[in-house]
Design an enzyme around this catalytic site. Structure first.
Site, mmCIF file in Angstrom:
data_model
loop_
_atom_site.group_PDB
_atom_site.id
_atom_site.type_symbol
_atom_site.label_atom_id
_atom_site.label_comp_id
_atom_site.label_asym_id
_atom_site.label_seq_id
_atom_site.Cartn_x
_atom_site.Cartn_y
_atom_site.Cartn_z
ATOM 1 N N SER A 56 -43.449 17.405 7.707
ATOM 2 C CA SER A 56 -44.407 17.148 8.796
ATOM 3 C C SER A 56 -44.243 18.104 9.978
ATOM 4 O O SER A 56 -45.252 18.584 10.511
ATOM 5 C CB SER A 56 -44.307 15.690 9.259
ATOM 6 O OG SER A 56 -44.730 14.862 8.224
ATOM 7 N N TYR A 75 -44.194 14.724 -4.060
ATOM 8 C CA TYR A 75 -44.249 16.166 -4.293
ATOM 9 C C TYR A 75 -42.827 16.695 -4.279
ATOM 10 O O TYR A 75 -41.921 16.066 -3.737
ATOM 11 C CB TYR A 75 -45.086 16.860 -3.196
ATOM 12 C CG TYR A 75 -44.646 16.482 -1.807
ATOM 13 C CD1 TYR A 75 -45.249 15.413 -1.165
ATOM 14 C CD2 TYR A 75 -43.608 17.154 -1.162
ATOM 15 C CE1 TYR A 75 -44.837 15.020 0.088
ATOM 16 C CE2 TYR A 75 -43.197 16.768 0.100
ATOM 17 C CZ TYR A 75 -43.808 15.704 0.713
ATOM 18 O OH TYR A 75 -43.394 15.303 1.952
ATOM 19 N N ASN A 127 -47.483 -2.503 -12.252
ATOM 20 C CA ASN A 127 -46.224 -2.271 -11.554
ATOM 21 C C ASN A 127 -45.071 -2.813 -12.383
ATOM 22 O O ASN A 127 -45.245 -3.759 -13.151
ATOM 23 C CB ASN A 127 -46.267 -3.001 -10.194
ATOM 24 C CG ASN A 127 -45.094 -2.620 -9.333
ATOM 25 O OD1 ASN A 127 -44.795 -1.446 -9.172
ATOM 26 N ND2 ASN A 127 -44.410 -3.613 -8.771
ATOM 27 N N ARG A 128 -43.907 -2.180 -12.221
ATOM 28 C CA ARG A 128 -42.699 -2.619 -12.931
ATOM 29 C C ARG A 128 -42.487 -4.126 -12.724
ATOM 30 O O ARG A 128 -42.255 -4.856 -13.667
ATOM 31 C CB ARG A 128 -41.509 -1.808 -12.395
ATOM 32 C CG ARG A 128 -40.214 -2.069 -13.051
ATOM 33 C CD ARG A 128 -39.160 -1.123 -12.520
ATOM 34 N NE ARG A 128 -38.953 -1.286 -11.076
ATOM 35 C CZ ARG A 128 -38.111 -0.551 -10.353
ATOM 36 N NH1 ARG A 128 -37.407 0.403 -10.938
ATOM 37 N NH2 ARG A 128 -37.971 -0.762 -9.055
ATOM 38 N N LYS A 149 -43.058 1.788 7.354
ATOM 39 C CA LYS A 149 -44.500 1.668 7.615
ATOM 40 C C LYS A 149 -44.970 0.222 7.819
ATOM 41 O O LYS A 149 -45.877 -0.032 8.601
ATOM 42 C CB LYS A 149 -45.303 2.328 6.492
ATOM 43 C CG LYS A 149 -45.134 3.841 6.461
ATOM 44 C CD LYS A 149 -45.961 4.476 5.374
ATOM 45 C CE LYS A 149 -45.657 5.962 5.270
ATOM 46 N NZ LYS A 149 -46.465 6.633 4.256
ATOM 47 N N SER A 162 -38.459 16.135 5.416
ATOM 48 C CA SER A 162 -39.865 15.995 5.825
ATOM 49 C C SER A 162 -40.493 17.353 6.156
ATOM 50 O O SER A 162 -39.904 18.195 6.831
ATOM 51 C CB SER A 162 -39.962 15.083 7.056
ATOM 52 O OG SER A 162 -41.277 15.129 7.559
ATOM 53 N N ALA A 173 -46.381 2.320 -0.243
ATOM 54 C CA ALA A 173 -47.200 3.518 -0.479
ATOM 55 C C ALA A 173 -48.524 3.124 -1.136
ATOM 56 O O ALA A 173 -49.598 3.602 -0.755
ATOM 57 C CB ALA A 173 -46.432 4.514 -1.339
ATOM 58 N N ALA A 218 -46.639 -0.910 -6.490
ATOM 59 C CA ALA A 218 -47.136 -1.981 -5.614
ATOM 60 C C ALA A 218 -46.256 -2.119 -4.375
ATOM 61 O O ALA A 218 -46.059 -3.204 -3.857
ATOM 62 C CB ALA A 218 -47.177 -3.291 -6.401
HETATM 63 P P1 ATR Z 1 -42.759 2.356 -0.882
HETATM 64 O O1 ATR Z 1 -42.865 1.545 0.367
HETATM 65 O O2 ATR Z 1 -42.423 3.786 -0.643
HETATM 66 O O3 ATR Z 1 -43.903 2.205 -1.808
HETATM 67 P P2 ATR Z 1 -41.178 0.379 -2.189
HETATM 68 O O4 ATR Z 1 -41.812 -0.690 -1.408
HETATM 69 O O5 ATR Z 1 -39.703 0.356 -2.442
HETATM 70 O O6 ATR Z 1 -41.442 1.808 -1.581
HETATM 71 O O7 ATR Z 1 -41.972 0.450 -3.577
HETATM 72 C C1 ATR Z 1 -41.633 1.363 -4.534
HETATM 73 C C2 ATR Z 1 -42.576 1.179 -5.719
HETATM 74 O O8 ATR Z 1 -42.121 2.017 -6.783
HETATM 75 C C3 ATR Z 1 -42.575 -0.225 -6.286
HETATM 76 O O9 ATR Z 1 -43.840 -0.482 -6.843
HETATM 77 C C4 ATR Z 1 -41.508 -0.140 -7.375
HETATM 78 O O10 ATR Z 1 -41.626 -1.108 -8.372
HETATM 79 P P3 ATR Z 1 -41.037 -2.600 -8.158
HETATM 80 O O11 ATR Z 1 -42.081 -3.337 -7.385
HETATM 81 O O12 ATR Z 1 -40.848 -3.092 -9.510
HETATM 82 O O13 ATR Z 1 -39.758 -2.416 -7.403
HETATM 83 C C5 ATR Z 1 -41.822 1.217 -7.925
HETATM 84 N N1 ATR Z 1 -40.714 1.874 -8.638
HETATM 85 C C6 ATR Z 1 -39.579 2.370 -8.113
HETATM 86 N N2 ATR Z 1 -38.823 2.950 -9.075
HETATM 87 C C7 ATR Z 1 -39.508 2.819 -10.239
HETATM 88 C C8 ATR Z 1 -39.282 3.215 -11.588
HETATM 89 N N3 ATR Z 1 -38.165 3.867 -11.944
HETATM 90 N N4 ATR Z 1 -40.218 2.917 -12.513
HETATM 91 C C9 ATR Z 1 -41.352 2.266 -12.165
HETATM 92 N N5 ATR Z 1 -41.626 1.854 -10.920
HETATM 93 C C10 ATR Z 1 -40.724 2.134 -9.963
#
Ligand code: ATR
Length: 283
Positions: free
Chosen positions: A16, A220, A149-150, A65, A14, A130, A127
């Site tokens: 921060s 980043y 989203n995936r 969060k 971090s 973040a 989704a």
């Molecule tokens: P955060 O709270 O940091 O956003 P999260 O809730 O685990 O972390 O969400 C990560 C996001 O990145 C999700 O949208 C995830 O897609 P899924 O909803 O399908 O899990 C996406 N993500 C993570 N790795 C990915 C990848 N290799 N390709 C595309 N999307 C990815």
């Protein structure tokens, strides 16, 4: 000295504490800002201990969060409507006040970069928490958002979450280029997936990358993220990682705690490219 902290897991990398040290130096406020690595099931316990031991405020990062939102006694509107909290503060009545400075921090950085106008059409990749944390500010500014989203269901869930504030489009990735599903020309793509953390790139069709598009990654690293490298490789000129957002969201947190807004422009100009190399802070 007044005690503040950032809670997360992992937290080692971090930036921060460095940013808050710069703010403290600039504004003449003395504060001690530390990193706290929290075991996954111990978030609320750690926060309560921290406040019992004199902590006055904290930043919350991945993956706590959404949990932070649940432990707050009161919320700012930004936190209430986004459903995630990244900044908390102990009030004078010993209550936990939750705020979300991620969305407003991103918006400020996008404005600084001239990447956004109120009617911008934004393609939001991801989704998770973040993505959820930034949507409210973008909607308030007047932007139109499409999420892909995936996992399609997660995109649908987020659109559902915000449906009483503004309609958010969500699409299957394979339908992004089908005229019958999507006729939008996107001005800005925001990568809010965590794919960069594993060196991956979210799966989007190349033809969405027009030369005049703006591409922003919330993440980043020392060099461009894999998503931004991919954008540049395919001719995009206007790209940015999330260092500016990181500094701006920290400034709004600093303001919540101390009532003074640091001058972020100066800090972004000086440190954006070398925040990873700072060991000693000088003017
Ligand atoms: P955060 O709270 O940091 O956003 P999260 O809730 O685990 O972390 O969400 C990560 C996001 O990145 C999700 O949208 C995830 O897609 P899924 O909803 O399908 O899990 C996406 N993500 C993570 N790795 C990915 C990848 N290799 N390709 C595309 N999307 C990815």
């Amino acid at each position: 000295m007044k005690l503040f902290a950032v809670f997360g897991n992992p937290i080692k990398h971090s930036k921060s504490p460095i940013i808050h040290k710069l703010f403290a130096k600039q504004t003449g406020i003395s504060q001690n800002y530390i990193k706290i690595n929290v075991p996954i099931n111990f978030f609320s316990k750690s926060i309560i201990n921290f406040f019992k031991n004199g902590g006055l405020g904290a930043n919350i990062t991945i993956p706590f969060k959404r949990e932070a939102y649940k432990i707050c006694d009161t919320l700012t509107n930004r936190a209430k409507y986004s459903g995630v909290v990244n900044t908390i503060k102990i009030t004078s009545c010993k209550k936990i006040l939750g705020d979300n400075t991620d969305g407003i921090g991103l918006l400020k950085d996008l404005n600084n970069l001239n990447f956004i106008i109120p009617k911008s059409n934004i393609l939001l990749l991801g989704a998770g928490g973040a993505a959820q944390g930034i949507i409210y500010s973008l909607i308030q500014f007047g932007c139109n958002i499409t999420i892909i989203n995936r996992t399609y269901q997660h995109a649908k869930n987020i659109a559902e979450y915000f449906k009483n504030i503004k309609k958010i489009n969500y699409l299957r990735i394979e339908n992004l280029l089908h005229h019958s599903f999507n006729q939008i020309h996107y001005d800005l793509i925001i990568n809010a997936t965590s794919s960069s953390m594993n060196g991956n790139i979210p799966n989007i069709p190349l033809s969405i990358l027009k030369p005049d598009i703006f591409c922003y990654d919330l993440f980043y690293d020392k060099e461009n993220t894999p998503f931004l490298k991919w954008c540049v490789f395919h001719g995009v000129k206007n790209i940015s990682d999330g260092i500016g957002m990181l500094i701006e969201q920290a400034a709004y947190a600093f303001y919540l705690w101390h009532g003074i807004m640091p001058n972020t422009k100066k800090i972004i100009r000086k440190y954006k490219k070398n925040i990873f190399n700072i060991s000693n802070i000088s003017d």
